[in-house]
Write an enzyme that holds these catalytic residues in place. Structure first.
Site, PDB file in Angstrom:
ATOM      1  CE1 TYR A   1      -2.992  -3.070   0.391  1.00 33.18           C
ATOM      2  CE2 TYR A   1      -3.606  -2.303   2.574  1.00 33.18           C
ATOM      3  CZ  TYR A   1      -3.743  -3.207   1.551  1.00 33.18           C
ATOM      4  OH  TYR A   1      -4.641  -4.246   1.682  1.00 33.18           O
TER       5      TYR A   1
ATOM      6  CG  HIS B   1      -0.771  -8.651   0.112  1.00 28.55           C
ATOM      7  ND1 HIS B   1      -0.401  -7.326   0.083  1.00 28.55           N
ATOM      8  CD2 HIS B   1      -2.107  -8.646  -0.111  1.00 28.55           C
ATOM      9  CE1 HIS B   1      -1.455  -6.562  -0.144  1.00 28.55           C
ATOM     10  NE2 HIS B   1      -2.504  -7.344  -0.270  1.00 28.55           N
TER      11      HIS B   1
END
Length: 278
Positions: free
Chosen positions: A54, A112
Site C-alpha cells: 500500500y 499477501h
C-alpha cells in the site's frame, strides 16, 4: 464521538481480532491516511489493516502515534508483498515494516498473496522465525484458496489464525467460509462494500431504509452476523463514522435470507496472479 456512535466495547471480537477494522488500501495521501487512522482510533476502532504494497505503513504509524489510544489496545495488521516472500526477504522487509509503523511488533502479519516468490515451506518458515522472535504475534494468509490454506496450516508450526479475502454480499465465499470454520481460521473480508457497489443495490437499500441505516451498514452487519471480520477502507470522517455505526444494526433472519439470495456477481479484485486464475 457522536451520541449515536457505538461504544468501544460494542465491537465484538472473533477470537482475538476486533470484527470491524479500518482498511487503508488506496489511502495514499500521507496526511489523509494518518488522519483517518487517528480519527478511527479516537472514534473507537481498535483494528487497523495495512500492507507493504500500500505504500502507507509510515503514514499509518503516524496515525497510531497521533491517537490517544495505547498501543496495547490496537490490533495492527500488515502484509508481506509477493516480491518479498523468499525467507531472507520476509525477515528483512518485516523488520522494515515495523520501523515504518513505529512499533516493536505487529499483531498479525499476512502473506499477501500465494504468488510470485511464495514457497509455502520457505515463506512460512521465515514467518515462524519472526513469530518465535516476538516480532509478529500471529501469522495469517490472504487470498488463499482452500487447498493453499490447508497446506499452510499443515506446514506452519504457529497457528494460521486468519485468511483475508474479498468477501461481501455479492461474493459470499461459502466454500472458503466452511473450510475456515472447520480449521478454526478467522475469515477477514476486504472490499466488504464491493468497491461501493453495495450502495446501489435495491435489496440492501430497502433493508437499510427499514433500519434507518445505510446500505454500507447493512452489508457490514450481514458480514458480522456471519462471523466474518470486515475491514472497510474509509478516509473521510463521515465514512469512518458510518461504518462504525454498523455495529448498531442487527438484521433479522428474514433480512439475512434476502441477502443470502442476492445474485452472485463475482469479484471486484481480480489480478492475473490471483490463485483462482492459475
Amino acid at each position: 464521538m457522536s451520541d449515536n456512535d457505538p461504544a468501544v466495547d460494542d465491537c465484538p471480537y472473533s477470537g482475538d481480532i476486533p470484527m470491524l477494522g479500518l482498511g487503508t488500501w488506496e489511502n495514499t495521501d500521507p496526511e489523509a491516511c494518518a488522519e483517518s487512522v487517528a480519527t478511527a482510533l479516537e472514534m473507537g476502532y481498535r483494528h487497523i489493516d495495512t500492507a507493504q504494497a500500500y505504500g502507507n505503513e509510515a503514514d499509518v504509524g503516524e496515525g497510531l502515534a497521533a491517537a490517544d489510544v495505547d498501543r496495547e489496545e490496537i490490533f495492527l495488521a500488515t502484509k508481506v508483498w509477493i516480491d518479498n516472500l523468499a525467507a531472507d526477504d520476509v525477515i528483512e522487509t518485516t523488520e522494515a515494516s515495523l520501523d515504518r509503523l513505529g512499533v516493536d511488533s505487529v499483531d498479525l502479519m499476512y502473506v499477501h498473496w500465494p504468488s510470485r516468490t511464495y514457497d509455502a515451506e520457505e515463506t512460512l518458515g521465515a514467518l515462524n522465525e519472526l513469530y518465535d522472535d516476538g516480532k509478529i504475534d500471529r501469522i495469517g494468509v490472504s487470498n488463499f484458496e482452500p487447498d493453499q490454506l490447508q497446506e499452510a496450516i499443515e506446514i506452519s508450526d504457529a497457528p494460521i489464525v486468519a485468511n483475508q479475502v474479498e468477501c461481501h454480499p455479492f461474493l459470499q465465499q461459502e466454500e472458503l467460509r466452511e473450510v475456515c470454520e472447520e480449521e478454526g481460521v478467522e475469515l477477514v473480508a476486504y472490499s466488504p462494500l464491493a468497491r461501493g457497489d453495495v450502495l446501489e443495490n435495491d435489496t440492501l437499500q430497502e433493508i437499510a431504509a427499514d433500519h434507518d441505516a445505510s446500505a454500507a451498514q447493512v452489508s457490514l452487519a450481514w458480514l458480522r452476523q456471519q462471523g466474518i471480520t470486515a475491514i472497510p477502507k474509509a478516509s473521510s470522517e463521515p465514512h469512518i463514522r458510518d461504518n462504525w455505526q454498523s455495529l448498531s444494526v442487527t438484521l433479522s433472519d428474514e433480512e439475512i435470507d434476502r441477502i443470502q439470495e442476492l445474485e452472485q456477481t463475482g469479484r471486484r479484485v481480480d489480478p492475473g496472479f490471483g490463485p483462482w486464475n492459475q
